[in-house]
Structure formats: structure tokens, C-alpha cells
Design a protein around this motif. Structure first.
Motif, short mmCIF file in Angstrom:
data_model
loop_
_atom_site.label_atom_id
_atom_site.label_comp_id
_atom_site.label_asym_id
_atom_site.label_seq_id
_atom_site.Cartn_x
_atom_site.Cartn_y
_atom_site.Cartn_z
N LEU A 136 -8.33 4.73 3.36
CA LEU A 136 -7.61 6.00 3.37
C LEU A 136 -6.29 5.88 4.14
O LEU A 136 -5.23 6.31 3.66
CB LEU A 136 -8.47 7.11 3.97
N GLU A 137 -6.34 5.26 5.30
CA GLU A 137 -5.14 5.06 6.12
C GLU A 137 -4.09 4.24 5.37
O GLU A 137 -2.91 4.59 5.34
CB GLU A 137 -5.54 4.36 7.42
N LEU A 138 -4.52 3.15 4.75
CA LEU A 138 -3.60 2.27 4.03
C LEU A 138 -3.03 2.94 2.78
O LEU A 138 -1.84 2.80 2.48
CB LEU A 138 -4.32 0.96 3.67
N ALA A 139 -3.88 3.67 2.06
CA ALA A 139 -3.42 4.36 0.85
C ALA A 139 -2.42 5.46 1.21
O ALA A 139 -1.42 5.66 0.51
CB ALA A 139 -4.61 4.95 0.09
N THR A 140 -2.67 6.15 2.30
CA THR A 140 -1.74 7.18 2.76
C THR A 140 -0.41 6.56 3.16
O THR A 140 0.66 7.06 2.78
CB THR A 140 -2.36 7.98 3.94
N ALA A 141 -0.47 5.45 3.91
CA ALA A 141 0.76 4.77 4.34
C ALA A 141 1.57 4.24 3.16
O ALA A 141 2.80 4.17 3.22
CB ALA A 141 0.41 3.63 5.29
N ALA A 142 0.88 3.88 2.08
CA ALA A 142 1.57 3.36 0.89
C ALA A 142 2.10 4.49 0.01
O ALA A 142 2.75 4.23 -1.00
CB ALA A 142 0.63 2.47 0.09
N GLY A 143 1.83 5.73 0.39
CA GLY A 143 2.32 6.87 -0.39
C GLY A 143 1.52 7.12 -1.65
O GLY A 143 2.03 7.74 -2.60
#
Length: 191
Positions: A136-143
Motif C-alpha cells: 500500500l505504501e509503495l503503490a501510494t508513493a508511485a501514484g
């Protein structure tokens, strides 16, 4: 280990032997007599170091958790873009699986210890929660759009690749490719 007690050389031998035995034979199939024998210590030393078999299982899982999370974080650090970083936990499996042919120790622990109050079950569940939170954190950071949904999908692909690892199929590569397609589809088009 859960407690901040310094581990002796004997404690490290016990943990190493227990880890090998728990992973290769199963947690419930391995008794403290076998662990003591393989680590070259007495049962008394084992209990002095860990208190109980349950606490030794917790220490085994926590040690694996630390090594796995370090590998994943290193893989994220070397990702060429935020989109590639989202795939890092799957990419880290390529390295991890080389020395772990029996699948995921956490999934195995959950299957062997279904009581949700067992301390090792709690550790295994915490590890899986860490992984979905990381996706979730990585997907959010990737937009990525709908990062919650994407994180769940990536967890399913990750865990599926682990569970099917022993098949003669290359399910990890297939999971990574499908994950890459999902991530790319979730990233808004650049104008």
C-alpha cells in the motif's frame, strides 16, 4: 527475539538449529529434544535461553522476518523508479527462494498453528500485515490509483507465488509479470 535479552553463543546455536528444523520438518513435528541434540546443548540450556518451545518458535519467525524485511528494503532501494519499487517484494523472492525451497515459513506457521492467540501465529500474521501495508505504501508513493485494491492484488500474487513455488512451473515470473501489468494499469498516464 521478543524480549531484549542478549543471546549467548548457545542461544544462537539453538536458534539456528531450531530454524533449520522448523523450516525443513515443520514446527509441530520438531520437539525440544531434537533441537537440543542438533544444537549441542541440554534442554535446560534451551529453556534457560528461550523459556519454552513456543517462545523459540517466535524467535525463529522474528529472525526470519528481520532477514526478509532487510532483503525487501534493499531491493526497494535499488529500484529504478517508484513503479519498480512497488514490485520489489516480488523481485526479492527471486533471491529469497534460492535458500528457502519449502515456501513461506509464515504461511507454514499459520497452517500449523491455527490458534489466533498463539504467539507465533501472531508474529506470522504481523508479517503478512507488514507486507500488505508495504504494498500500500509503495503503490501510494508511485501514484497508483486505488492503492488499497492494488495492494491486496499484489499480496495475492506474492503469496500465490510462494505457495506454488514447489511446482515445476515458474509461477514467480508469471506473478511478477502480472503484477507489473497491474501496477502499470494503475499509474495515471503521463501527459
Amino acid at each position: 527475539m521478543s524480549e531484549t535479552k542478549l543471546m549467548t553463543a548457545a542461544g544462537h546455536r539453538i536458534l539456528d538449529a531450531a530454524g533449520d528444523l522448523f523450516y525443513s520438518r515443520g514446527i509441530t513435528a520438531v520437539g525440544v529434544d531434537l533441537i537440543a541434540e542438533h544444537s549441542g546443548v541440554t534442554k535446560r540450556t534451551l529453556y534457560n535461553q528461550f523459556g519454552s518451545k513456543d517462545q523459540l518458535v517466535v524467535a525463529y519467525l522474528e529472525e526470519r522476518e528481520q532477514r526478509w524485511q532487510l532483503l525487501v528494503r534493499e531491493t526497494i532501494a535499488f529500484a529504478e523508479s517508484p513503479v519498480e519499487a512497488v514490485l520489489a517484494p516480488l523481485e526479492a523472492q527471486r533471491t529469497w527462494n534460492q535458500n528457502n525451497p519449502r515456501g513461506c515459513a509464515f504461511i507454514n506457521a499459520l497452517a500449523e498453528l491455527p490458534d489466533a492467540t498463539h504467539p507465533a501465529h501472531v508474529v506470522a500474521m504481523k508479517q503478512k500485515q507488514w507486507l500488505i501495508d508495504l504494498f500500500l505504501e509503495l503503490a501510494t508513493a508511485a501514484g497508483c490509483s486505488a492503492p488499497d485494491t492494488l495492494a491486496t492484488q499484489l499480496l495475492v500474487l506474492h503469496e500465490g507465488a510462494l505457495v506454488t513455488q514447489q511446482l515445476s512451473l515458474d509461477t514467480l515470473s508469471a506473478s511478477i509479470e502480472l503484477a507489473r501489468e497491474l501496477v502499470r494499469a494503475a499509474v495515471p498516464a503521463q501527459s
